[in-house]
Scaffold this motif. Structure first.
Motif, PDB file in Angstrom:
ATOM      1  N   THR B 414     -67.537  34.743  -3.028  1.00 58.00           N
ATOM      2  CA  THR B 414     -67.583  35.736  -4.508  1.00 58.00           C
ATOM      3  C   THR B 414     -66.154  36.341  -4.229  1.00 58.00           C
ATOM      4  OG1 THR B 414     -69.500  36.356  -3.306  1.00 58.00           O
ATOM      5  CG2 THR B 414     -69.283  37.314  -5.397  1.00 58.00           C
ATOM      6  N   PHE B 415     -65.427  36.133  -5.564  1.00 65.30           N
ATOM      7  CA  PHE B 415     -64.169  36.689  -5.652  1.00 65.30           C
ATOM      8  C   PHE B 415     -64.231  37.566  -7.052  1.00 65.30           C
ATOM      9  CE2 PHE B 415     -63.746  32.458  -3.727  1.00 65.30           C
ATOM     10  CZ  PHE B 415     -62.951  32.802  -2.763  1.00 65.30           C
ATOM     11  N   PRO B 416     -64.800  38.905  -6.945  1.00 70.73           N
ATOM     12  CA  PRO B 416     -64.520  39.430  -8.225  1.00 70.73           C
ATOM     13  C   PRO B 416     -63.443  40.221  -8.268  1.00 70.73           C
ATOM     14  CG  PRO B 416     -65.926  40.566  -6.439  1.00 70.73           C
ATOM     15  CD  PRO B 416     -65.567  39.390  -5.982  1.00 70.73           C
ATOM     16  N   TYR B 417     -62.876  40.160  -9.396  1.00 73.49           N
ATOM     17  CA  TYR B 417     -61.592  41.219  -9.523  1.00 73.49           C
ATOM     18  C   TYR B 417     -61.977  42.171 -10.272  1.00 73.49           C
ATOM     19  CZ  TYR B 417     -58.719  37.197  -7.891  1.00 73.49           C
ATOM     20  OH  TYR B 417     -58.015  36.316  -6.725  1.00 73.49           O
ATOM     21  N   ILE B 418     -61.614  43.659  -9.880  1.00 76.44           N
ATOM     22  CA  ILE B 418     -61.987  44.525 -10.987  1.00 76.44           C
ATOM     23  C   ILE B 418     -60.791  45.305 -11.310  1.00 76.44           C
ATOM     24  CG2 ILE B 418     -63.297  46.740 -11.117  1.00 76.44           C
ATOM     25  CD1 ILE B 418     -65.258  45.393  -9.095  1.00 76.44           C
ATOM     26  N   GLU B 419     -60.207  45.549 -12.420  1.00 76.46           N
ATOM     27  CA  GLU B 419     -59.115  46.285 -12.828  1.00 76.46           C
ATOM     28  C   GLU B 419     -59.490  47.171 -14.009  1.00 76.46           C
ATOM     29  OE1 GLU B 419     -56.138  43.526 -13.852  1.00 76.46           O
ATOM     30  OE2 GLU B 419     -56.239  42.167 -12.028  1.00 76.46           O
ATOM     31  N   LYS B 426     -67.329  52.787 -16.589  1.00 76.53           N
ATOM     32  CA  LYS B 426     -68.228  52.891 -15.724  1.00 76.53           C
ATOM     33  C   LYS B 426     -68.370  51.254 -15.115  1.00 76.53           C
ATOM     34  CE  LYS B 426     -71.349  56.434 -14.683  1.00 76.53           C
ATOM     35  NZ  LYS B 426     -70.727  57.636 -15.689  1.00 76.53           N
ATOM     36  N   VAL B 427     -67.740  51.062 -13.793  1.00 74.52           N
ATOM     37  CA  VAL B 427     -67.915  49.639 -13.782  1.00 74.52           C
ATOM     38  C   VAL B 427     -68.777  49.431 -12.308  1.00 74.52           C
ATOM     39  CG1 VAL B 427     -66.376  47.364 -13.028  1.00 74.52           C
ATOM     40  CG2 VAL B 427     -65.734  49.021 -14.801  1.00 74.52           C
ATOM     41  N   GLU B 428     -70.024  48.465 -12.457  1.00 69.95           N
ATOM     42  CA  GLU B 428     -70.544  48.240 -10.922  1.00 69.95           C
ATOM     43  C   GLU B 428     -70.617  46.880 -10.721  1.00 69.95           C
ATOM     44  OE1 GLU B 428     -74.456  50.534 -11.221  1.00 69.95           O
ATOM     45  OE2 GLU B 428     -73.718  50.601 -13.279  1.00 69.95           O
ATOM     46  N   HIS B 429     -70.313  46.421  -9.335  1.00 70.16           N
ATOM     47  CA  HIS B 429     -70.241  45.160  -8.997  1.00 70.16           C
ATOM     48  C   HIS B 429     -71.301  44.996  -7.823  1.00 70.16           C
ATOM     49  CE1 HIS B 429     -69.092  40.990  -8.239  1.00 70.16           C
ATOM     50  NE2 HIS B 429     -69.385  41.462  -6.969  1.00 70.16           N
ATOM     51  N   GLU B 430     -72.087  44.235  -7.929  1.00 71.38           N
ATOM     52  CA  GLU B 430     -73.096  43.845  -6.855  1.00 71.38           C
ATOM     53  C   GLU B 430     -73.219  42.621  -6.359  1.00 71.38           C
ATOM     54  OE1 GLU B 430     -76.579  46.982  -7.906  1.00 71.38           O
ATOM     55  OE2 GLU B 430     -76.992  45.132  -7.491  1.00 71.38           O
ATOM     56  N   ALA B 431     -72.897  42.280  -4.925  1.00 63.60           N
ATOM     57  CA  ALA B 431     -73.185  40.640  -4.898  1.00 63.60           C
ATOM     58  C   ALA B 431     -74.025  40.431  -3.536  1.00 63.60           C
ATOM     59  CB  ALA B 431     -71.981  40.203  -4.700  1.00 63.60           C
ATOM     60  N   THR B 432     -74.825  39.643  -3.410  1.00 57.07           N
ATOM     61  CA  THR B 432     -75.631  39.603  -2.164  1.00 57.07           C
ATOM     62  C   THR B 432     -75.578  37.963  -1.971  1.00 57.07           C
ATOM     63  OG1 THR B 432     -77.865  38.906  -3.361  1.00 57.07           O
ATOM     64  CG2 THR B 432     -77.162  41.272  -2.586  1.00 57.07           C
TER      65      THR B 432
END
Lengths: 437, 491
Positions: B414-419, B426-432
């Motif tokens: 998983t390679f999420p980029y948050i800028e 409001k930014v939420e990221h979840e990964a499992t």
């Protein structure tokens, strides 16, 4: 653009001539002898990272070039000078580094452990230093580590023998007393089997001026060793702080790090942990507070190489004014590292229109029987919570302060030493107040 | 367990039968039909670009655009950042144009080449059937040129234009000129530039102001001629208040050599409009040893104006290498972007896929649900960007990226980029990441469900959130595909 290029080439040639100038002196030392030339050659090959490098995508170091730093000279300080920076009074042992050089006279160390100058250890404990120094923290892909390896003349060496429990925390106090110069502190900490220690590493400045601290440390944990490592980076707000740390853990060991970033115009922390045996636990916590035009960059890398390990990571930050935050957390689970548990989280509060955060938590997983999760959130203070408190008669200011305190607590609560925790809380709360005003 | 509940979870008996049938089959769509194909020599040069343009009787402005794109492409280098590995592509070893030989314009289906019709029958997408049963208008693409377009008359009554891209260039040049390249300019990336220079055909869809398209528009792509890269280009324009749901599904014949596919999809969603774009991608993934298979390098992007919405739903089970990031630029205030994805990789497949949500307007919302399943020796990556620009007040994002691992030789990344550049965002990221639980399989086994069925059951349940977003016909197909793709993944 042209100015930057000119400044950069000027800076590069200055570094090269500095190395030539110091070469003979450096060669006299046993420390890092033989490695320096390789490191310098490697630096010449890779050069400084630009925004085109994935790892430096959001961190522009060009402001560094205009400073034209020289290599910092040794200075001797009076005992009174260090008093304001001691955290725990009598409860701690402390070793003092001024401009990256260990100062025996200012330090206070109890007998049970070996804590001394790294340059000295390279002569007296050659067996340990030769096995570990520059063996874990690679300079192949890092310009700053390569420079540190080429230029470092001293730092702190700590060796905790097997089965030793160090009661009092050791405070590694770093003071910068220079103008427009670069210090290259180099540390090596070796923890024997079943040993236990609390480290407090802090960075302060005696002068208001730009300077660069290019730190590199290697920490090796023996079987079942337990290390609690608190780092407080409180450099001058014009300073550059670039630090790389490599931790190597053995079977059953625990490494728990809390990193607090407060100062520096640009600070960058590379924290890599290698979990190279079974039953290891790693906890990385971080809290960063930035204001003005500060930039805080945290890059962490947790390498799960063996099965049955667990890691937890939580980095939180509060950014105001024009501050920029960067977080990149990488968790790698290698093919055989089954039954790995990894958790990673980054949360940031933005308090102003112009603050910015770039967050990149990522997972690379090559084993199937694992439990891994990561998350990231960005936002401002919860309006509902604020409203709730306001309806109960708490002033807006207090409500803000309470919410921020609670936000910070998730990280600060992990500081093992109670006195240290209270001191850090005070510092953070003080900074919060300044943020508001 | 309630009976209804049971049926819901396991699918009707028919579905179960289908599943079994498909699970036992090899890649069903592995055949080459023998249709005379009009091809040009291998290789790429300015002359080839001119030749393609001439063959399609394109107006001057198109040729100029292609040439500009080609010249720009020459100055670009192939990107290497995705988490995939493959042998270098020789761009001079590809045939850039292949159209089925066709007679003059066709008015009815009877005029379609019977062999072509037979191919469609084999694929199970017989045009009559589509027309009669599902009420879906199909713009069937055989290799690169559109052969038959159905339901066109019904749609044209509403003012909807749904035709092949080359037809649109001829009949609606003003719309093409206005919108082509506005969302994905030819300078965008290496493969978008290549596509802009040599694209052979694709679909064009225009929904006029206030019109709700009464049926699901659908295109079936099919790669046919050996060694032919497919370079489709799709453009969807929804005017103010319009609505359209667009389906894209693909199958390809079995081949030993790698085939390159670099498509571009552009969506313009004007004020209050809504576009729903669903994809089921099942191109040849290569054999068990990882030989052959399609390279799928796609650029998909949409732009949302005020109050508009774009929703991408994709089920990716095929291709040796998938590399695509359907994106939404949330330009207008209160616009909405959605991305629902299931990516399944098996054997030696590699997928690097995800989305980009660029929040520019105020009160913009985006949702990302990505489910990756990797089995065998495959590598499955999610790579996404959520960017909140400085003026995007109250932007909201929720991302969830789950990975499921089957077997111990595969990888999930998983390679999420948050800028984020705005404090009100409001930014939420979840990964499992997890594997199919032994206890879950054991539970199923206890109740008489074979391990293979249990896996299919668990994976389907895991992907349900995304399947729910698919139009009905696709949802069934997608479930079947999932079972086929995971075939043999359980030891």
């Amino acid at each position: 653009m042209k100015d930057h290029n000119r400044a950069k080439s000027l800076y590069l040639s200055r570094i090269a001539s500095e190395f030539d100038r110091l070469r003979d002196d450096l060669k006299k030392q046993r420390l890092l002898n033989g490695t320096r030339d390789t490191a310098m050659a490697r630096f010449a090959e890779i050069g400084f990272p630009t925004k085109r490098h994935e790892k430096w995508k959001h961190t522009d170091i060009r402001s560094l070039f205009s400073c034209q730093f020289e290599t910092a000279e040794a200075v001797s300080l009076k005992k009174e000078a260090i008093d304001p920076f001691l955290l725990l009074g009598d409860e701690e042992n402390f070793v003092v580094c001024v401009n990256g050089r260990f100062d025996r006279k200012l330090s206070r160390i109890s007998e049970e452990i070996i804590a001394c100058s790294l340059a000295h250890a390279a002569e007296t404990r050659a067996d340990l230093v030769d096995t570990h120094l520059a063996k874990h923290l690679g300079f192949q892909n890092s310009a700053f580590v390569a420079l540190n390896t080429a230029f470092a003349t001293d730092g702190i060496f700590i060796y905790v023998p097997d089965h030793t429990i160090v009661e009092k925390p050791i405070h590694l106090l770093h003071l910068s007393d220079n103008e427009r110069a670069t210090a290259y502190p180099r540390h090596l900490f070796i923890m024997g089997r079943n040993s236990r220690i609390q480290l407090i590493e802090s960075y302060h400045s005696l002068r208001k001026s730009p300077y660069l601290n290019n730190c590199a440390s290697e920490i090796i944990l023996g079987n079942n060793a337990r290390v609690e490592h608190l780092k407080i980076q409180s450099e001058d707000e014009q300073a550059f702080h670039i630090a790389a740390r490599q931790v190597c853990q053995s079977r059953g060991s625990l490494y728990s790090s809390v990193a607090i970033d407060l100062g520096g115009s640009l600070s960058r922390n590379d924290l890599n942990v290698l979990l190279d045996a079974e039953g290891i636990e790693t906890n990385l916590y971080g809290f960063y507070l930035a204001r003005g035009s500060q930039l805080v960059d945290n890059h962490t890398f947790i390498d799960h190489a063996k099965p049955h390990c667990q890691s937890a990571e939580l980095y939180k930050g509060v950014l105001s004014d024009h501050a920029v935050g960067v977080f990149s957390g990488k968790v790698l689970v290698r093919k055989d590292a089954q039954k790995t548990k990894a958790f990673q989280q980054n949360q940031t509060l933005l308090l102003s229109q112009d603050a910015k955060i770039n967050s990149k938590p990522h997972l690379k997983i090559f084993a199937d029987d694992v439990k891994c999760s990561h998350g990231a959130t960005v936002g401002e203070l919860d309006e509902e919570a604020l409203f709730y408190m306001r309806t109960r008669g708490i002033s807006e200011e207090n409500a803000h302060a309470m919410l921020r305190y609670a936000f910070a607590q998730d990280v600060l609560a992990h500081i093992g030493n109670k006195t240290a925790r209270q001191r850090v809380e005070e510092i953070v709360m003080e900074r919060f107040k300044e943020h508001v005003n | 367990m309630q009976k209804d509940d049971y049926e819901g979870k396991f699918g009707s008996k028919d579905q179960q039968e289908t599943l079994k049938r498909i699970t036992k089959s090899d890649y069903k769509y592995g055949f080459t039909s023998d249709i005379e194909t009009d091809t040009i020599p291998k290789g790429l040069s300015e002359d080839v670009v001119r030749m393609i343009s001439a063959k399609k009787n394109e107006p001057e402005f198109m040729l100029e655009w292609r040439l500009r794109a080609y010249r720009h492409w020459l100055s670009m280098i192939e990107p290497t950042w995705p988490h995939v590995s493959y042998s270098a592509i020789d761009f001079q070893d590809i045939i850039y144009y292949a159209a089925p030989k066709k007679k003059a314009k066709l008015d009815s289906l009877d005029e379609v080449d019977p062999k072509l019709r037979a191919t469609f029958d084999k694929l199970g997408i017989s045009i009559e059937e589509q027309k009669r049963i599902s009420g879906v208008a199909v713009d069937a693409i055989m290799d690169s040129a559109s052969v038959a377009t159905t339901f066109k008359k019904d749609l044209s009554k509403l003012g909807i234009i749904f035709c092949s891209f080359s037809e649109a260039i001829r009949n609606h040049p003003e719309l093409i000129r206005k919108y082509m390249g506005t969302v994905v300019p030819y300078t965008d990336n290496f493969y978008a530039a290549l596509n802009s220079a040599v694209f052979s055909d694709g679909s064009f869809c225009y929904i006029p102001k206030g019109v709700r398209c009464p049926m699901e528009l659908s295109t079936y792509f099919r790669i046919n001629t050996a060694n032919t890269g497919q370079f489709e280009r799709t453009l969807i324009v929804a005017e103010e208040g319009a609505y359209v749901s667009y389906l894209e599904g693909c199958t390809a014949p079995m081949r030993d050599e790698n085939q390159l596919h670099a498509a571009v999809v552009e969506i313009v969603s004007h004020k209050d409009a809504e576009v729903k774009y669903s994809t089921v991608q099942n191109w040849y993934p290569g054999d068990e040893k990882g030989r052959g298979g399609i390279y799928n390098f796609v650029t998909k992007r949409g732009i949302c104006h005020k109050n508009a919405k774009i929703s991408w739903t994709q089920v990716e089970t095929g291709s040796a290498i998938t590399w695509k990031y359907p994106s939404v630029i949330l330009k207008g205030d209160r616009s909405i972007g959605e991305f629902y994805s299931v990516a399944v990789t098996n054997n030696y497949q590699q997928a690097d896929t995800g989305t980009k949500m660029i929040h520019l307007g105020e009160n913009t919302h985006s949702t990302i649900i990505s489910k990756g399943v990797s089995a065998g020796y495959s590598q499955n990556s999610y790579r996404g960007l959520v960017k909140v620009a400085k003026n995007a007040k109250n932007a909201r994002n929720f991302s969830q990226c789950d990975s499921l691992l089957i077997g111990d030789q595969c990888g999930a990344h998983t390679f999420p980029y948050i800028e984020v550049n705005n404090p009100t965002a409001k930014v939420e990221h979840e990964a499992t990441t997890s594997k199919v639980g032994e206890d879950q399989i054991f539970y199923c086994n206890q109740r008489g469900i074979s391990t293979e069925d249990a896996i299919s059951l668990i994976v389907n349940g895991y992907c349900k959130e995304v399947f729910r977003e698919l139009p009905m016909e696709f949802a069934v197909e997608a479930q079947n595909l999932l079972a086929v793709s995971l075939e043999g993944s359980v030891g």
